[in-house]
Scaffold this motif. Structure first.
Motif, PDB file in Angstrom:
ATOM      1  N   ARG A  48      11.106  -6.074  14.436  1.00  0.00           N
ATOM      2  CA  ARG A  48      10.914  -6.107  12.981  1.00  0.00           C
ATOM      3  C   ARG A  48      11.073  -4.707  12.402  1.00  0.00           C
ATOM      4  N   ALA A  49      11.731  -4.621  11.278  1.00  0.00           N
ATOM      5  CA  ALA A  49      11.870  -3.348  10.575  1.00  0.00           C
ATOM      6  C   ALA A  49      11.699  -3.596   9.079  1.00  0.00           C
ATOM      7  N   ILE A  50      10.759  -2.885   8.453  1.00  0.00           N
ATOM      8  CA  ILE A  50      10.502  -2.986   7.016  1.00  0.00           C
ATOM      9  C   ILE A  50      10.907  -1.659   6.382  1.00  0.00           C
ATOM     10  N   LEU A  51      11.991  -1.672   5.621  1.00  0.00           N
ATOM     11  CA  LEU A  51      12.500  -0.476   4.951  1.00  0.00           C
ATOM     12  C   LEU A  51      11.881  -0.404   3.547  1.00  0.00           C
ATOM     13  N   ILE A  52      11.227   0.730   3.246  1.00  0.00           N
ATOM     14  CA  ILE A  52      10.582   0.897   1.939  1.00  0.00           C
ATOM     15  C   ILE A  52      11.184   2.126   1.264  1.00  0.00           C
ATOM     16  N   LEU A  53      11.897   1.899   0.161  1.00  0.00           N
ATOM     17  CA  LEU A  53      12.619   2.976  -0.538  1.00  0.00           C
ATOM     18  C   LEU A  53      11.898   3.388  -1.822  1.00  0.00           C
TER      19      LEU A  53
ATOM     20  N   GLN B 235       0.830  -1.204   0.000  1.00  0.00           N
ATOM     21  CA  GLN B 235       0.000   0.000   0.000  1.00  0.00           C
ATOM     22  C   GLN B 235       0.867   1.257   0.000  1.00  0.00           C
ATOM     23  N   VAL B 236       1.964   1.198   0.731  1.00  0.00           N
ATOM     24  CA  VAL B 236       2.901   2.331   0.736  1.00  0.00           C
ATOM     25  C   VAL B 236       3.480   2.543  -0.656  1.00  0.00           C
ATOM     26  N   ILE B 237       3.875   1.446  -1.308  1.00  0.00           N
ATOM     27  CA  ILE B 237       4.477   1.532  -2.640  1.00  0.00           C
ATOM     28  C   ILE B 237       3.477   2.041  -3.669  1.00  0.00           C
ATOM     29  N   ALA B 238       2.267   1.475  -3.646  1.00  0.00           N
ATOM     30  CA  ALA B 238       1.286   1.774  -4.695  1.00  0.00           C
ATOM     31  C   ALA B 238       0.530   3.073  -4.461  1.00  0.00           C
ATOM     32  N   ARG B 239       0.240   3.402  -3.192  1.00  0.00           N
ATOM     33  CA  ARG B 239      -0.660   4.522  -2.905  1.00  0.00           C
ATOM     34  C   ARG B 239      -0.036   5.639  -2.069  1.00  0.00           C
ATOM     35  N   GLY B 240       1.143   5.382  -1.533  1.00  0.00           N
ATOM     36  CA  GLY B 240       1.697   6.363  -0.608  1.00  0.00           C
ATOM     37  C   GLY B 240       0.892   6.462   0.664  1.00  0.00           C
TER      38      GLY B 240
END
Length: 422
Positions: A417-422, A298-303
């Motif tokens: 847990r850490a999810i890094l989204i670039l 959702q972060v990638i596709a929609r911000g």
């Protein structure tokens, strides 16, 4: 925007989280004043107990002695406080003997004496003293069954309290008139001190009937001796409001939230915006992996709900219902589920580790994920789906050289847990 090395960035976050909740960093400010006319006895149990004892010795002004029990390999150098190592997550005879010795040590104390109790995650298995009529072998079998069942930590510790001669407040009662001060490092969602290590020095609100219901809920075979004990008044724990606890006090000195906030500060220093999702996530590890993957997409596709670049942090204690016979742990189970759901989505990197340095019963803390993870596995003939079905996340990430092996950290605030989204 990108960080120079996503893998090192994630490892830096994990290391910052560990440092923030280590006893050497924070224990000294919670120490009570030494008694004026009595002695100080230090007792305790957990994966961080030895490091806590070491920190006490470095900061204590006065004589002391005592005994703590920790997991094999999690010891520390102490001069006055004896450190015993025992088995975790399934208890053994070493833990049983240490618990019995601890009960003997607290006998005949006076109102002038101080008992300083050091408790951290893992103490429930390490401080194993079965109630009268129950054998260690029976407790070991029940422990194994509970670990495989998918039961939440609060449920497991409810059962453990009511089958114990030392947990669920009984250790504090054994201290008689002495004042008991308990310092705790929390490894449980919600940070309830009565749940941490099954609360050996704190009154307990759960009941024997609830313990029996939990065993039935997960269809665990109940030996006759255990069944009889849980239906006996002797199995009941002392309850909140009991006057015998009035002089005692406790302090939770480190939590998962503390670790996540330290990681968030580290991320900001690197120019990446952090978001703490929750410090108390529970549920099946593979389901939590799916949820995190959906959030990343959702972060990638929609911000939404966050804009890139960002890092999503979370803690808590997931569970694994064991169906296969692979080498696993809840963090690698989570990460493999995440990997399969993301299908190599560009720009997503992740780490999942246990803050005690041991994921389940293996030698790794957890593992790392990158967008190339599944493609590299496929090139090696390693099937992610097959490994997840067999609860074999360890072997999957080992084949890729993506395990995180930190060794025992000597603290424990559970999953990181850490999810890094670039």
């Amino acid at each position: 925007m990108s960080v120079p090395d996503p893998r090192q960035f994630l490892l830096n976050l994990y290391n910052a989280a560990i440092s923030a909740v280590h006893p050497r960093t924070l224990l000294s400010e919670f120490l009570p004043q030494p008694p004026a006319n009595g002695k100080t006895l230090v007792i305790g149990a957990g994966k961080g107990a030895a490091a806590m004892a070491e920190a006490v010795e470095r900061n204590w002004n006065g004589p002391l002695s005592g005994l703590v029990v920790t997991r094999y390999g999690h010891g520390a150098k102490t001069e006055h406080i004896e450190v015993v190592e025992a088995s975790h997550p399934v208890p053994d005879e070493a833990g049983q003997k240490a618990a019995a010795r601890m009960l003997d040590m607290v006998q005949d104390l006076t109102e002038n004496d101080l008992v300083l109790c050091l408790i951290s995650g893992g103490g429930s298995a390490l401080l194993a003293l079965p109630a009268e009529g129950i054998t260690l072998a029976e407790k070991q079998a029940l422990n194994k069954a509970l670990l495989r069942s998918g039961a939440a930590i609060g449920e497991m510790n409810c059962v453990r309290k009511h089958l114990s001669a030392i947990k669920g407040g009984r250790l504090a009662l054994a201290c008689g008139k002495a004042r008991v001060v308990t310092l705790l490092i929390s490894d449980v969602p919600g940070d309830d001190p009565r749940v941490i290590a099954s609360g050996p020095t704190l009154p307990d609100a759960t009941t024997s009937a609830q313990a029996l219901a939990i065993l039935r809920k997960y269809k665990i075979d109940i030996p006759q001796s255990v069944h009889a004990h849980l239906e006996s008044p002797a199995s009941e724990t002392p309850k909140p409001g009991d006057a015998r606890f009035e002089r005692n006090s406790h302090h939770v000195i480190a939590t998962a939230q503390d670790a996540l906030e330290a990681a968030a500060d580290k991320a900001r220093d690197a120019g990446i915006t952090p978001y703490i999702l929750s410090d108390g996530i529970e549920g099946e590890a593979r389901d939590i992996g799916l949820m995190h993957a959906a959030l990343a997409r959702q972060v990638i596709a929609r911000g939404q709900p966050f804009e890139r670049p960002c890092v999503i942090l979370s803690g808590g204690e997931t569970t694994v219902t064991v169906r296969g016979n692979g080498r696993g742990g809840r963090n690698v189970e989570f990460l493999l589920s995440l990997a399969l759901a993301l299908e190599g989505a560009s720009g997503v990197h992740a780490i999942a580790c246990d803050t005690d340095g041991i994921d389940g019963s293996e030698d790794n803390a957890g593992a790392l994920y990158a967008p190339t993870t599944l493609a590299r596995a496929e090139a090696l003939g390693v099937s992610g789906k097959a490994h997840l079905a067999n609860n074999d996340g360890y072997s999957f990430f080992s084949a890729l050289d993506d395990l995180v092996v930190s060794g025992p950290t000597r603290t424990n605030v559970n999953d990181f847990r850490a999810i890094l989204i670039l």
